[in-house]
Design a protein around this motif. Structure first.
Motif, short mmCIF file in Angstrom:
data_model
loop_
_atom_site.label_atom_id
_atom_site.label_comp_id
_atom_site.label_asym_id
_atom_site.label_seq_id
_atom_site.Cartn_x
_atom_site.Cartn_y
_atom_site.Cartn_z
N PRO A 116 1.00 -1.64 -0.08
CA PRO A 116 0.27 -0.51 0.65
C PRO A 116 0.82 1.25 -0.01
N GLY A 117 2.32 1.61 0.50
CA GLY A 117 2.83 2.54 1.16
C GLY A 117 3.37 2.72 -0.45
N LEU A 118 4.14 1.59 -1.15
CA LEU A 118 4.22 1.49 -2.37
C LEU A 118 3.67 2.32 -3.26
N LEU A 119 2.56 1.69 -3.32
CA LEU A 119 1.09 2.04 -4.40
C LEU A 119 0.79 3.44 -4.38
N ARG A 120 1.16 3.88 -3.52
CA ARG A 120 1.15 5.82 -2.51
C ARG A 120 2.40 6.45 -3.45
N GLU A 121 3.32 5.82 -3.18
CA GLU A 121 4.54 6.80 -3.78
C GLU A 121 4.35 6.87 -4.91
N LEU A 122 4.28 6.00 -5.85
CA LEU A 122 3.97 5.06 -7.18
C LEU A 122 2.67 6.34 -7.65
N ARG A 123 1.68 6.59 -7.08
CA ARG A 123 0.82 7.55 -7.69
C ARG A 123 0.78 9.41 -7.18
N ILE A 124 2.15 9.24 -6.11
CA ILE A 124 2.38 10.47 -6.05
C ILE A 124 3.62 11.40 -6.91
N TYR A 125 4.78 10.07 -7.75
CA TYR A 125 5.61 10.16 -8.10
C TYR A 125 4.91 10.49 -9.70
N ARG A 126 3.69 9.51 -10.07
CA ARG A 126 3.48 10.05 -11.29
C ARG A 126 2.38 11.35 -11.13
N MET A 127 1.85 11.94 -10.54
CA MET A 127 1.06 12.71 -10.06
C MET A 127 1.81 14.39 -10.02
N SER A 128 3.33 14.23 -9.66
CA SER A 128 3.95 14.61 -9.47
C SER A 128 4.92 15.47 -11.01
N GLY A 129 4.93 14.40 -11.91
CA GLY A 129 5.33 14.11 -13.76
C GLY A 129 6.72 13.29 -14.10
N GLY A 130 6.92 12.77 -12.69
CA GLY A 130 7.92 11.53 -13.12
C GLY A 130 8.81 12.19 -13.76
N LEU A 131 9.13 11.16 -14.39
CA LEU A 131 10.96 11.65 -15.21
C LEU A 131 10.97 13.11 -15.25
N ARG A 132 9.57 13.66 -16.23
CA ARG A 132 10.00 14.56 -16.94
C ARG A 132 9.64 15.93 -15.82
#
Length: 50
Positions: A28-44
């Motif tokens: 659950p924590g990893l999924l939350r972190e992944l969602r935050i990472y994607r919302m913040s723009g990821g690699l771009r």
């Protein structure tokens, strides 16, 4: 009497079970972190946040 191979198989099964339990506990924590990472723009995001 157990052979060395049987002991290794038992140790591998035990280690695999422990790793699986830890992964499921942290999922659950990893999924939350992944969602935050994607919302913040990821690699771009480095273009937006220098």
């Amino acid at each position: 009497m157990t052979t060395g191979r049987q002991v290794l198989i038992a140790q591998a099964a035990l280690l695999g079970g422990v790793v699986a339990i830890l992964f499921l506990k942290e999922l659950p924590g990893l999924l939350r972190e992944l969602r935050i990472y994607r919302m913040s723009g990821g690699l771009r995001a480095h273009r937006r946040y220098p």
